[in-house]
Design an enzyme around this catalytic site. Structure first.
Site, short mmCIF file in Angstrom:
data_model
loop_
_atom_site.label_atom_id
_atom_site.label_comp_id
_atom_site.label_asym_id
_atom_site.label_seq_id
_atom_site.Cartn_x
_atom_site.Cartn_y
_atom_site.Cartn_z
N ASP A 3 -20.30 -4.66 -50.79
CA ASP A 3 -19.44 -5.73 -50.29
C ASP A 3 -18.73 -5.27 -49.02
OD1 ASP A 3 -17.67 -3.90 -51.38
OD2 ASP A 3 -16.80 -5.27 -52.83
N HIS A 29 -12.60 -8.15 -60.71
CA HIS A 29 -13.75 -8.41 -59.84
C HIS A 29 -14.68 -7.20 -59.78
CE1 HIS A 29 -11.76 -7.13 -55.73
NE2 HIS A 29 -12.19 -6.09 -56.39
N GLU A 76 -15.15 -12.71 -57.41
CA GLU A 76 -13.80 -12.96 -57.86
C GLU A 76 -13.78 -13.87 -59.10
OE1 GLU A 76 -11.71 -11.12 -56.53
OE2 GLU A 76 -11.30 -11.46 -54.42
C1 GLP Z 1 -12.35 -3.52 -53.89
C2 GLP Z 1 -13.80 -3.36 -53.40
C3 GLP Z 1 -14.75 -3.21 -54.54
C4 GLP Z 1 -14.16 -2.16 -55.44
C5 GLP Z 1 -12.98 -2.75 -56.15
C6 GLP Z 1 -12.10 -1.72 -56.79
O1 GLP Z 1 -11.76 -4.65 -53.36
N1 GLP Z 1 -14.20 -4.43 -52.54
O2 GLP Z 1 -16.01 -2.86 -54.11
O3 GLP Z 1 -15.09 -1.71 -56.37
O4 GLP Z 1 -12.22 -3.59 -55.28
O5 GLP Z 1 -11.48 -0.96 -55.80
P1 GLP Z 1 -10.79 0.45 -56.08
O6 GLP Z 1 -11.86 1.37 -56.49
O7 GLP Z 1 -10.19 0.84 -54.74
O8 GLP Z 1 -9.77 0.22 -57.13
#
Ligand code: GLP
Length: 240
Positions: free
Chosen positions: A67, A138, A143
């Protein structure tokens, strides 16, 4: 869904890295997808160390992005592209054609979706995908309320995702859209690792495990995948 609990973050990352290494060992030209965000940073480190030690050879493998924030490019601190290149791709010796990643600066997001879909189709399927989980459940930028039938698509970001984004950028950037592999694409992967670390993820981890499969918590939409493992550390398991 299998659940593996590791004592701490380094042990979790080492175990997830071993899953990726196993995929590449079994299939040297594997297509690999690893999320951006904070959660997999230790996995990148473990994989770079394994590559340097000759324990894994990525020279025939390919990588696909999960993403990206629309409007951010590689020079923007906290973009998925910036994080993954900085922590992973820049530390390996890869050819450009081994990597397909969303261009968050594109003026044609639909064309980006088609380009990414086509790269996956050319490789038949993603062999292993390592997902993080957002505070709202998500996966990628799928979402709450997402359709489970989508491949790559443009997303209106949830308010929680927009609020959390400050941790990557260091300041509010007012990014309202993202681009992401869809649930259909993720579910088509051969192997899924859903990864979470830390006390702050313990509530959403517990909800994901306890809730029925549904769009309200997008991570539940992969629970019935035939080869998924939820890999978490002790802190993330504290509400189980
Ligand atoms: C983010 C990213 C995702 C990620 C998730 C968790 O917004 N776009 O790809 O896996 O949310 O993020 P984090 O690992 O920083 O908690």
């Amino acid at each position: 869904m299998n659940v593996e609990i590791k004592e701490d973050y380094p042990q979790l990352c080492a175990a997830v890295a071993e899953q990726v290494i196993a995929s590449v060992t079994a299939k040297p030209d594997a297509l690999i997808c690893i999320a951006g965000g904070d959660t997999p940073l230790g996995v990148f480190e473990a994989l770079v160390n394994a590559s340097n030690a000759g324990r894994v050879d990525f020279s025939h493998a390919s990588f696909i992005g999960l993403d990206e924030w629309l409007g951010l490019g590689r020079s923007d601190k906290g973009s998925c592209r910036e994080m993954i290149w900085h922590h992973f791709f820049d530390k390996l010796t890869l050819r450009d054609e081994q990597i397909c990643f969303f261009d968050g600066l594109t003026h044609d997001p639909q064309a980006e979706c088609l380009r990414v879909d086509a790269f996956i189709a050319a490789h038949q399927q993603i062999d292993i995908i390592v997902l993080g989980i957002g505070m709202n459940g998500h996966i990628g930028f799928n979402e709450p309320g997402v359709s489970p039938d989508k491949s790559c698509h443009v997303v209106d970001l949830d308010a929680i995702t927009q609020a959390v984004s400050v941790k990557y950028f260091g300041k509010p950037l007012n990014i309202k859209q993202g681009i992401s592999l869809g649930i259909k694409t993720i579910r088509a992967a051969k192997r899924i690792i859903l990864m979470a670390s830390g006390e702050k993820k313990s509530t959403i981890v517990a909800k994901t495990l306890q809730a029925e499969i549904g769009t309200e918590i997008p991570a539940t939409l992969v629970k019935d995948h035939p080869s998924i493992t939820l890999m978490i550390d002790r802190a993330a398991s504290s509400q189980l």
